[in-house]
Scaffold this motif. Structure first.
Motif, PDB file in Angstrom:
ATOM      1  N   ALA A  27      -1.982   8.512   9.452  1.00 22.33           N
ATOM      2  CA  ALA A  27      -1.147   7.757  10.385  1.00 22.33           C
ATOM      3  C   ALA A  27      -1.537   6.291  10.508  1.00 22.33           C
ATOM      4  O   ALA A  27      -1.012   5.591  11.376  1.00 22.33           O
ATOM      5  CB  ALA A  27      -1.179   8.428  11.766  1.00 22.33           C
ATOM      6  N   ASP A  28      -2.436   5.817   9.641  1.00 22.45           N
ATOM      7  CA  ASP A  28      -2.818   4.395   9.656  1.00 22.45           C
ATOM      8  C   ASP A  28      -2.090   3.599   8.579  1.00 22.45           C
ATOM      9  O   ASP A  28      -2.460   2.472   8.268  1.00 22.45           O
ATOM     10  CB  ASP A  28      -4.330   4.247   9.439  1.00 22.45           C
ATOM     11  N   TYR A  29      -1.040   4.194   8.011  1.00 19.48           N
ATOM     12  CA  TYR A  29      -0.317   3.552   6.916  1.00 19.48           C
ATOM     13  C   TYR A  29       0.240   2.196   7.341  1.00 19.48           C
ATOM     14  O   TYR A  29       0.026   1.186   6.665  1.00 19.48           O
ATOM     15  CB  TYR A  29       0.810   4.472   6.452  1.00 19.48           C
ATOM     16  N   PHE A  30       0.963   2.153   8.459  1.00 18.51           N
ATOM     17  CA  PHE A  30       1.528   0.885   8.923  1.00 18.51           C
ATOM     18  C   PHE A  30       0.429  -0.156   9.114  1.00 18.51           C
ATOM     19  O   PHE A  30       0.565  -1.305   8.709  1.00 18.51           O
ATOM     20  CB  PHE A  30       2.269   1.071  10.248  1.00 18.51           C
ATOM     21  N   GLN A  31      -0.640   0.248   9.768  1.00 20.52           N
ATOM     22  CA  GLN A  31      -1.734  -0.678  10.057  1.00 20.52           C
ATOM     23  C   GLN A  31      -2.303  -1.274   8.774  1.00 20.52           C
ATOM     24  O   GLN A  31      -2.558  -2.482   8.698  1.00 20.52           O
ATOM     25  CB  GLN A  31      -2.836   0.048  10.828  1.00 20.52           C
ATOM     26  N   ALA A  32      -2.463  -0.447   7.758  1.00 14.70           N
ATOM     27  CA  ALA A  32      -3.057  -0.910   6.504  1.00 14.70           C
ATOM     28  C   ALA A  32      -2.084  -1.730   5.675  1.00 14.70           C
ATOM     29  O   ALA A  32      -2.427  -2.789   5.149  1.00 14.70           O
ATOM     30  CB  ALA A  32      -3.557   0.283   5.694  1.00 14.70           C
ATOM     31  N   VAL A  33      -0.858  -1.253   5.553  1.00 16.32           N
ATOM     32  CA  VAL A  33       0.073  -1.795   4.566  1.00 16.32           C
ATOM     33  C   VAL A  33       0.867  -2.978   5.105  1.00 16.32           C
ATOM     34  O   VAL A  33       1.220  -3.890   4.352  1.00 16.32           O
ATOM     35  CB  VAL A  33       1.020  -0.674   4.074  1.00 16.32           C
ATOM     36  N   LYS A  34       1.150  -2.979   6.386  1.00 15.66           N
ATOM     37  CA  LYS A  34       1.984  -4.037   6.961  1.00 15.66           C
ATOM     38  C   LYS A  34       1.172  -5.180   7.549  1.00 15.66           C
ATOM     39  O   LYS A  34       1.694  -6.021   8.264  1.00 15.66           O
ATOM     40  CB  LYS A  34       2.908  -3.443   8.034  1.00 15.66           C
ATOM     41  N   GLY A  35      -0.108  -5.230   7.258  1.00 13.73           N
ATOM     42  CA  GLY A  35      -0.948  -6.328   7.738  1.00 13.73           C
ATOM     43  C   GLY A  35      -1.998  -5.832   8.706  1.00 13.73           C
ATOM     44  O   GLY A  35      -3.182  -5.928   8.448  1.00 13.73           O
ATOM     45  N   GLY A  36      -1.562  -5.295   9.837  1.00  9.04           N
ATOM     46  CA  GLY A  36      -2.501  -4.734  10.807  1.00  9.04           C
ATOM     47  C   GLY A  36      -2.861  -5.706  11.897  1.00  9.04           C
ATOM     48  O   GLY A  36      -2.747  -5.417  13.086  1.00  9.04           O
ATOM     49  N   GLY A  37      -3.348  -6.869  11.511  1.00  7.36           N
ATOM     50  CA  GLY A  37      -3.691  -7.898  12.483  1.00  7.36           C
ATOM     51  C   GLY A  37      -2.556  -8.899  12.641  1.00  7.36           C
ATOM     52  O   GLY A  37      -1.445  -8.699  12.170  1.00  7.36           O
ATOM     53  N   HIS A  38      -2.868 -10.007  13.291  1.00  9.23           N
ATOM     54  CA  HIS A  38      -1.844 -11.009  13.570  1.00  9.23           C
ATOM     55  C   HIS A  38      -1.638 -11.941  12.380  1.00  9.23           C
ATOM     56  O   HIS A  38      -2.534 -12.148  11.566  1.00  9.23           O
ATOM     57  CB  HIS A  38      -2.258 -11.838  14.794  1.00  9.23           C
ATOM     58  N   GLY A  39      -0.438 -12.511  12.303  1.00 10.60           N
ATOM     59  CA  GLY A  39      -0.163 -13.526  11.298  1.00 10.60           C
ATOM     60  C   GLY A  39       0.455 -12.972  10.028  1.00 10.60           C
ATOM     61  O   GLY A  39       0.619 -11.762   9.853  1.00 10.60           O
ATOM     62  N   ASP A  40       0.818 -13.891   9.141  1.00  9.56           N
ATOM     63  CA  ASP A  40       1.441 -13.529   7.860  1.00  9.56           C
ATOM     64  C   ASP A  40       0.368 -13.235   6.819  1.00  9.56           C
ATOM     65  O   ASP A  40      -0.213 -14.150   6.246  1.00  9.56           O
ATOM     66  CB  ASP A  40       2.308 -14.693   7.352  1.00  9.56           C
ATOM     67  N   TYR A  41       0.096 -11.964   6.573  1.00 11.39           N
ATOM     68  CA  TYR A  41      -0.815 -11.601   5.492  1.00 11.39           C
ATOM     69  C   TYR A  41      -0.626 -10.133   5.135  1.00 11.39           C
ATOM     70  O   TYR A  41      -0.041  -9.366   5.904  1.00 11.39           O
ATOM     71  CB  TYR A  41      -2.280 -11.866   5.870  1.00 11.39           C
ATOM     72  N   HIS A  42      -1.091  -9.775   3.971  1.00  9.07           N
ATOM     73  CA  HIS A  42      -1.166  -8.382   3.540  1.00  9.07           C
ATOM     74  C   HIS A  42      -2.541  -8.142   2.938  1.00  9.07           C
ATOM     75  O   HIS A  42      -3.214  -9.081   2.496  1.00  9.07           O
ATOM     76  CB  HIS A  42      -0.112  -8.062   2.479  1.00  9.07           C
ATOM     77  N   LEU A  43      -2.938  -6.886   2.902  1.00  2.68           N
ATOM     78  CA  LEU A  43      -4.120  -6.471   2.158  1.00  2.68           C
ATOM     79  C   LEU A  43      -3.690  -5.630   0.967  1.00  2.68           C
ATOM     80  O   LEU A  43      -2.831  -4.753   1.112  1.00  2.68           O
ATOM     81  CB  LEU A  43      -5.045  -5.603   3.017  1.00  2.68           C
ATOM     82  N   PRO A  44      -4.253  -5.848  -0.208  1.00  2.00           N
ATOM     83  CA  PRO A  44      -4.126  -4.818  -1.243  1.00  2.00           C
ATOM     84  C   PRO A  44      -4.763  -3.526  -0.721  1.00  2.00           C
ATOM     85  O   PRO A  44      -5.867  -3.552  -0.163  1.00  2.00           O
ATOM     86  CB  PRO A  44      -4.920  -5.395  -2.420  1.00  2.00           C
ATOM     87  N   VAL A  45      -4.053  -2.418  -0.871  1.00  2.00           N
ATOM     88  CA  VAL A  45      -4.512  -1.137  -0.306  1.00  2.00           C
ATOM     89  C   VAL A  45      -4.516  -0.080  -1.394  1.00  2.00           C
ATOM     90  O   VAL A  45      -3.475   0.225  -1.990  1.00  2.00           O
ATOM     91  CB  VAL A  45      -3.606  -0.686   0.859  1.00  2.00           C
ATOM     92  N   PHE A  46      -5.689   0.491  -1.669  1.00  2.00           N
ATOM     93  CA  PHE A  46      -5.842   1.577  -2.640  1.00  2.00           C
ATOM     94  C   PHE A  46      -5.943   2.903  -1.892  1.00  2.00           C
ATOM     95  O   PHE A  46      -6.633   2.998  -0.873  1.00  2.00           O
ATOM     96  CB  PHE A  46      -7.096   1.369  -3.484  1.00  2.00           C
ATOM     97  N   ALA A  47      -5.269   3.931  -2.444  1.00  2.00           N
ATOM     98  CA  ALA A  47      -5.235   5.236  -1.775  1.00  2.00           C
ATOM     99  C   ALA A  47      -5.639   6.327  -2.764  1.00  2.00           C
ATOM    100  O   ALA A  47      -4.792   6.882  -3.472  1.00  2.00           O
ATOM    101  CB  ALA A  47      -3.838   5.513  -1.226  1.00  2.00           C
ATOM    102  N   PRO A  48      -6.917   6.667  -2.853  1.00  2.00           N
ATOM    103  CA  PRO A  48      -7.369   7.694  -3.806  1.00  2.00           C
ATOM    104  C   PRO A  48      -6.925   9.089  -3.395  1.00  2.00           C
ATOM    105  O   PRO A  48      -6.799   9.396  -2.208  1.00  2.00           O
ATOM    106  CB  PRO A  48      -8.890   7.565  -3.752  1.00  2.00           C
ATOM    107  N   ALA A  49      -6.724   9.944  -4.408  1.00  2.00           N
ATOM    108  CA  ALA A  49      -6.335  11.333  -4.163  1.00  2.00           C
ATOM    109  C   ALA A  49      -7.488  12.300  -4.378  1.00  2.00           C
ATOM    110  O   ALA A  49      -7.338  13.497  -4.153  1.00  2.00           O
ATOM    111  CB  ALA A  49      -5.163  11.714  -5.064  1.00  2.00           C
ATOM    112  N   SER A  50      -8.625  11.810  -4.828  1.00  2.00           N
ATOM    113  CA  SER A  50      -9.794  12.664  -5.053  1.00  2.00           C
ATOM    114  C   SER A  50     -11.040  11.810  -4.874  1.00  2.00           C
ATOM    115  O   SER A  50     -10.972  10.570  -4.852  1.00  2.00           O
ATOM    116  CB  SER A  50      -9.776  13.262  -6.465  1.00  2.00           C
ATOM    117  N   ILE A  51     -12.174  12.472  -4.791  1.00  2.00           N
ATOM    118  CA  ILE A  51     -13.433  11.732  -4.675  1.00  2.00           C
ATOM    119  C   ILE A  51     -13.693  10.955  -5.956  1.00  2.00           C
ATOM    120  O   ILE A  51     -14.127   9.801  -5.919  1.00  2.00           O
ATOM    121  CB  ILE A  51     -14.590  12.686  -4.347  1.00  2.00           C
ATOM    122  N   GLN A  52     -13.410  11.569  -7.109  1.00  2.00           N
ATOM    123  CA  GLN A  52     -13.617  10.857  -8.367  1.00  2.00           C
ATOM    124  C   GLN A  52     -12.755   9.597  -8.436  1.00  2.00           C
ATOM    125  O   GLN A  52     -13.220   8.535  -8.872  1.00  2.00           O
ATOM    126  CB  GLN A  52     -13.272  11.767  -9.552  1.00  2.00           C
TER     127      GLN A  52
END
Length: 353
Positions: free
Chosen positions: A119-144
């Protein structure tokens, strides 16, 4: 190269050290506590520095300082802890500093629970904090995959001078799997002329700040960050496809939910129903173009998440009204089962089992 059985949190910490992380600043919160625990024992042995800060707010501002020196630095936390770090993350993005932030998601909102969620998808992908910015976000499906993505995340951070987030749910952090560690270079190939390493009388001082009171200059700076994010979207988008060409329905999921989905899809295949899978590996940039170019045979899209439906908005943007988009999710720490996904597919097809 031999494999070793490790808990996800510890494997991610080990991968960061092997990738040349020299500073870790954090604060304990379940379910990511094994990351700082591992770092506290092993980072000093590798010539690095571990600090348990007095709070999440202090930790992220320590990251700002270490990143400004050009060092490889990371922090980790879980959902409400990441919320506390958001102001500092926005500062780091504004100052264009590279670092790695790991979020091992738990259920929320508020303190919620310690069970896994997405449920943190919006926070991670849409910026999260204030202002115009994005973070590159990686989402692993396994430990490897998490282990493999961590050096990539550091490289992306260094190459584009940006904070990068690795978004894992509590299952990735807490389960154990056999992993292997590749031999990695300990230093980035990116030259960091901007770093505050001391002038030694040979250059003008470097100034790192996220504050600019001149509106036109600040606008230019923000547009440069936007230009950089556009380049990241062009160069760094990652995804996995499975059986899309023959699919009647394409299901979209990320992280460990995609593994549950794959179990459902394999069972459906045995029942004569073709369901393809699109798994975003980067949530930002998101693989919109795959959804824009789905084969004509596809009749519907299903999004599966451990949330009330956050990524489904990006899926709808990619589909752009050409196909119906359905959603199935569990939240609050409840993990969807393959059978629940199978039942949803039958519902979409217009009949029960």
């Amino acid at each position: 190269m031999s494999k070793v059985l490790m808990k996800g949190n510890e494997a991610m910490a080990a991968a960061a050290i092997k990738a040349g992380c020299k500073f870790f600043f954090g604060y304990p919160i379940t379910p990511q506590n094994e990351i700082p625990e591992y770092m506290s024992r092993n980072l000093p042995l590798a010539g690095g520095t571990f600090v348990q800060a007095e709070s999440e707010i202090a930790a992220i501002n320590m990251v700002y300082g270490a990143a400004g020196s050009g060092a490889r630095v990371m922090t980790s936390s879980s959902s409400p802890g990441i919320s506390l770090k958001q102001e500092g993350i926005s500062y780091i993005a504004g100052a264009e500093l590279p670092c790695l932030i790991i979020n091992v998601m738990r259920a929320g909102p508020g303190l919620g629970g310690i069970q896994p969620a997405q449920a943190d998808y919006f926070q991670a992908v849409k910026g999260g904090g204030h202002g115009d910015y994005h973070l590159p976000v990686f989402a692993p499906a396994s430990i490897q995959e998490a282990v493999d993505l961590i050096p990539t995340a550091f490289e992306v951070a260094d190459r584009y001078r940006t904070p990068v987030m690795l978004l894992a749910d509590g299952m990735i952090g807490q389960m154990m799997e056999a992993v292997e560690f590749k031999d990695l270079p300990q230093k980035t190939t990116v030259e960091k002329k901007w770093a505050t390493t001391g002038t030694r009388g040979k250059r003008e001082p470097n100034i790192i700040t996220s504050l600019d009171l001149d509106s036109h200059r600040l606008e230019k700076h923000i547009l440069e960050i936007k230009k950089k994010m556009d380049l990241i979207c062009e160069k760094e988008c990652r995804w996995e496809e499975y059986n899309i060409e023959d699919a009647d329905i394409v299901a979209v999921a990320y992280g460990t939910t995609s593994r549950i989905l794959k179990s459902a899809v394999e069972k459906l295949k045995n029942e004569g129903i073709n369901v393809g899978i699109l798994r975003p590996i980067t949530l930002f940039p998101f693989p919109y173009h795959v959804l824009e170019n789905l084969p004509e045979k596809v009749k519907a899209v299903l999004t599966v998440e451990m949330s009330t439906g956050q990524m489904v908005e990006d899926v709808r943007l990619g589909v752009n009204g050409r196909l119906p988009v359905h959603f199935f999710g569990r939240t609050g720490g409840v993990i969807p089962t393959p059978q629940e996904i199978i039942d949803k597919v039958y519902e979409i097809l217009g009949g029960g089992q």
